[in-house]
Design a protein around this motif. Structure first.
Motif, PDB file in Angstrom:
ATOM      1  N   GLY A  27       1.230  -1.271   0.079  1.00  0.00           N
ATOM      2  CA  GLY A  27       0.071   0.182  -0.140  1.00  0.00           C
ATOM      3  C   GLY A  27       1.092   1.615   0.112  1.00  0.00           C
ATOM      4  N   PHE A  28       1.892   1.244   0.596  1.00  0.00           N
ATOM      5  CA  PHE A  28       2.641   2.348   1.113  1.00  0.00           C
ATOM      6  C   PHE A  28       3.389   2.995  -0.565  1.00  0.00           C
ATOM      7  CE2 PHE A  28       6.861   4.164   1.984  1.00  0.00           C
ATOM      8  CZ  PHE A  28       6.672   5.439   2.308  1.00  0.00           C
ATOM      9  N   SER A  29       3.529   1.420  -1.101  1.00  0.00           N
ATOM     10  CA  SER A  29       4.143   1.153  -2.325  1.00  0.00           C
ATOM     11  C   SER A  29       3.863   1.957  -3.841  1.00  0.00           C
ATOM     12  CB  SER A  29       4.886  -0.121  -2.729  1.00  0.00           C
ATOM     13  OG  SER A  29       5.058   0.344  -4.448  1.00  0.00           O
ATOM     14  N   ALA A  30       2.027   1.737  -3.428  1.00  0.00           N
ATOM     15  CA  ALA A  30       1.183   2.654  -4.091  1.00  0.00           C
ATOM     16  C   ALA A  30       0.682   3.696  -3.969  1.00  0.00           C
ATOM     17  CB  ALA A  30      -0.190   1.982  -4.404  1.00  0.00           C
ATOM     18  N   PHE A  31       1.179   3.976  -2.784  1.00  0.00           N
ATOM     19  CA  PHE A  31       0.641   5.150  -2.401  1.00  0.00           C
ATOM     20  C   PHE A  31       2.076   6.398  -3.299  1.00  0.00           C
ATOM     21  CE2 PHE A  31       0.844   8.951   0.589  1.00  0.00           C
ATOM     22  CZ  PHE A  31       0.431   9.335   0.583  1.00  0.00           C
ATOM     23  N   LEU A  32       2.563   6.190  -2.536  1.00  0.00           N
ATOM     24  CA  LEU A  32       3.930   6.506  -3.177  1.00  0.00           C
ATOM     25  C   LEU A  32       3.849   7.293  -5.017  1.00  0.00           C
ATOM     26  CD1 LEU A  32       7.392   5.367  -1.454  1.00  0.00           C
ATOM     27  CD2 LEU A  32       5.963   7.839  -1.418  1.00  0.00           C
ATOM     28  N   SER A  33       3.918   6.096  -5.421  1.00  0.00           N
ATOM     29  CA  SER A  33       3.471   6.173  -7.441  1.00  0.00           C
ATOM     30  C   SER A  33       2.345   6.471  -7.908  1.00  0.00           C
ATOM     31  CB  SER A  33       3.266   4.456  -7.673  1.00  0.00           C
ATOM     32  OG  SER A  33       1.918   4.088  -7.343  1.00  0.00           O
ATOM     33  N   LEU A  34       1.510   7.193  -6.855  1.00  0.00           N
ATOM     34  CA  LEU A  34       0.778   8.469  -7.187  1.00  0.00           C
ATOM     35  C   LEU A  34       1.079   9.444  -7.320  1.00  0.00           C
ATOM     36  CD1 LEU A  34      -2.593   7.382  -4.911  1.00  0.00           C
ATOM     37  CD2 LEU A  34      -2.241   7.375  -7.339  1.00  0.00           C
ATOM     38  N   PHE A  35       1.870   9.659  -6.644  1.00  0.00           N
ATOM     39  CA  PHE A  35       3.289  11.154  -6.725  1.00  0.00           C
ATOM     40  C   PHE A  35       3.961  11.048  -7.457  1.00  0.00           C
ATOM     41  CE2 PHE A  35       1.057  10.708  -2.497  1.00  0.00           C
ATOM     42  CZ  PHE A  35       0.201  11.988  -2.131  1.00  0.00           C
ATOM     43  N   ASN A  36       4.252   9.860  -8.059  1.00  0.00           N
ATOM     44  CA  ASN A  36       5.146   9.537  -9.396  1.00  0.00           C
ATOM     45  C   ASN A  36       4.731   9.466 -11.013  1.00  0.00           C
ATOM     46  OD1 ASN A  36       7.704  10.768  -7.148  1.00  0.00           O
ATOM     47  ND2 ASN A  36       7.354   8.458  -6.869  1.00  0.00           N
ATOM     48  N   GLY A  37       3.936   9.763 -11.106  1.00  0.00           N
ATOM     49  CA  GLY A  37       2.865   9.808 -11.568  1.00  0.00           C
ATOM     50  C   GLY A  37       2.054   8.523 -12.258  1.00  0.00           C
ATOM     51  N   GLY A  38       2.334   7.556 -10.722  1.00  0.00           N
ATOM     52  CA  GLY A  38       1.542   6.366 -11.924  1.00  0.00           C
ATOM     53  C   GLY A  38       2.346   5.584 -12.154  1.00  0.00           C
ATOM     54  N   TYR A  39       1.383   4.988 -12.819  1.00  0.00           N
ATOM     55  CA  TYR A  39       1.991   3.389 -14.244  1.00  0.00           C
ATOM     56  C   TYR A  39       1.402   2.726 -15.113  1.00  0.00           C
ATOM     57  CZ  TYR A  39       0.726   0.842 -10.189  1.00  0.00           C
ATOM     58  OH  TYR A  39      -0.101  -0.263  -9.216  1.00  0.00           O
ATOM     59  N   ALA A  40       1.745   2.606 -16.059  1.00  0.00           N
ATOM     60  CA  ALA A  40       1.387   2.195 -16.925  1.00  0.00           C
ATOM     61  C   ALA A  40       1.278   0.844 -16.425  1.00  0.00           C
ATOM     62  CB  ALA A  40       2.090   2.578 -18.591  1.00  0.00           C
ATOM     63  N   ILE A  41      -0.080   0.037 -17.239  1.00  0.00           N
ATOM     64  CA  ILE A  41       0.233  -1.770 -16.929  1.00  0.00           C
ATOM     65  C   ILE A  41      -0.717  -2.341 -18.391  1.00  0.00           C
ATOM     66  CG2 ILE A  41      -0.631  -1.466 -14.467  1.00  0.00           C
ATOM     67  CD1 ILE A  41      -3.538  -1.505 -15.699  1.00  0.00           C
ATOM     68  N   SER A  42      -0.004  -3.610 -18.274  1.00  0.00           N
ATOM     69  CA  SER A  42      -0.632  -4.374 -19.760  1.00  0.00           C
ATOM     70  C   SER A  42      -1.714  -5.222 -19.397  1.00  0.00           C
ATOM     71  CB  SER A  42       1.118  -4.870 -19.974  1.00  0.00           C
ATOM     72  OG  SER A  42       0.860  -5.915 -21.285  1.00  0.00           O
ATOM     73  N   VAL A  43      -2.974  -4.615 -19.837  1.00  0.00           N
ATOM     74  CA  VAL A  43      -3.905  -5.158 -19.716  1.00  0.00           C
ATOM     75  C   VAL A  43      -3.993  -6.930 -20.243  1.00  0.00           C
ATOM     76  CG1 VAL A  43      -6.409  -5.248 -19.997  1.00  0.00           C
ATOM     77  CG2 VAL A  43      -5.009  -2.993 -19.686  1.00  0.00           C
ATOM     78  N   ASP A  44      -3.470  -7.201 -21.606  1.00  0.00           N
ATOM     79  CA  ASP A  44      -3.247  -7.999 -21.959  1.00  0.00           C
ATOM     80  C   ASP A  44      -3.065  -9.257 -21.439  1.00  0.00           C
ATOM     81  OD1 ASP A  44      -5.222  -6.703 -24.485  1.00  0.00           O
ATOM     82  OD2 ASP A  44      -3.003  -6.709 -25.431  1.00  0.00           O
TER      83      ASP A  44
END
Length: 310
Positions: free
Chosen positions: A96-113
């Motif tokens: 959760g802490f890692s996901a929280f930090l990513s919000l302030f660093n532009g997020g990240y793209a995921i490969s849906v396929d």
């Protein structure tokens, strides 16, 4: 022993399923760059390790007392569940802490396929396993299987959160909201954790109380008192006092029965056996001490602090 064999067989089955989806989830999360899928995979991996420990705990509970543990192994069950709940809570907070930090660093793209088919498969399998464990936990009255069913329920919800992230990301991609897409996975991960953390905390508190010898639920206490006072009325005793604690599936009962007049020892032994059978009928994991007394002055001095005050 059939109960023990059935519990261990169920735990072994869930271990293999959990380990498979744990490895699959972690590997897929690296390819898809999805923290929600990583959370699902790591949760399954850690859970599979603890399921192995659950089998050992079940075996101990069916083992006879020995010189090292003359009062049995009942405390091992809540002790194991405390460690498990604490480990899962730490893991969830870290991701959760890692996901929280990513919000302030532009997020990240995921490969849906890559991630979506795995999330859907994981959701279906986890839901089926949860249903089986919940049914068996009720049938066998097993705290270990009950804890496993809760863990698989959380795993089902994790898979649902991961699948939701993929579906929303796919929709965002289709409508050209690429900027929004980078924040979908961390936001859903955090939203799910906000719901999960209270559940894990509640389990941690409950199992800690059992480990420390807390009283059982009020309904259990009331049921024990009804059993005691049934015999008070039947044999015209003065009164009875019941003290109980619960550790996992084991119920420890101490019962003081106050007599109106002196009675033959053999008669009291026969009544004690009848009372023990009634308690065992209520719970076949019940350990009870029943003490008859005519002079109750010694009861007040039955603890060290009372002796020191005297």
């Amino acid at each position: 022993m059939r109960t023990k064999t059935r519990e261990i067989a169920i735990l072994r089955f869930t271990t293999f399923v959990c380990l498979f989806f744990g490895i699959l989830g972690v590997a897929a999360s690296q390819l898809a760059h999805s923290r929600s899928l990583l959370l699902d995979g790591l949760y399954s991996l850690i859970q599979s390790l603890f399921i192995l420990g659950s089998g050992r705990i079940v075996s101990l509970l069916f083992t006879s007392d020995d010189q090292r543990f003359p009062f049995g192994f009942a405390a091992f069950e809540p002790f194991f569940l405390v460690i498990r709940s604490l480990t899962l809570l730490i893991m969830v907070l870290s991701i959760g802490f890692s996901a929280f930090l990513s919000l302030f660093n532009g997020g990240y793209a995921i490969s849906v396929d890559i991630a979506l088919p795995i999330s859907v498969l994981s959701l279906l399998v986890c839901a089926v396993v949860y249903s089986i464990l919940k049914r068996e936990a009720t049938k066998l009255n097993s705290p270990v299987l009950r804890a496993e069913s809760k863990a698989w329920l959380l795993d089902t919800l994790l898979s649902f959160a991961s699948m939701s992230a993929m579906v929303i990301a796919q929709i965002a991609l289709r409508f050209s909201f690429s900027g929004l897409m980078r924040y979908i996975d961390p936001c859903l991960t955090l939203g799910f954790l906000i719901c999960v953390i209270p559940l894990l905390t509640k389990d941690l508190v409950q199992y800690s109380k059992e480990l420390l010898g807390a009283a059982p639920t009020s309904s259990t206490q009331t049921a024990l008192e009804k059993i005691a006072y049934r015999f008070v009325r039947k044999y015209d005793f003065l009164k009875a006092e019941v003290f109980a604690s619960k550790q996992g599936r084991s119920l420890n009962v101490l019962m003081y029965v106050f007599l109106k007049e002196e009675r033959p020892l053999l008669q009291l032994d026969a009544i004690r056996l009848e009372m023990l059978k009634a308690l065992y009928t209520y719970s076949n994991w019940c350990e009870a001490d029943i003490i008859f007394t005519l002079d109750d002055r010694w009861v007040d001095y039955n603890t060290l602090p009372s002796l020191q005050e005297a």
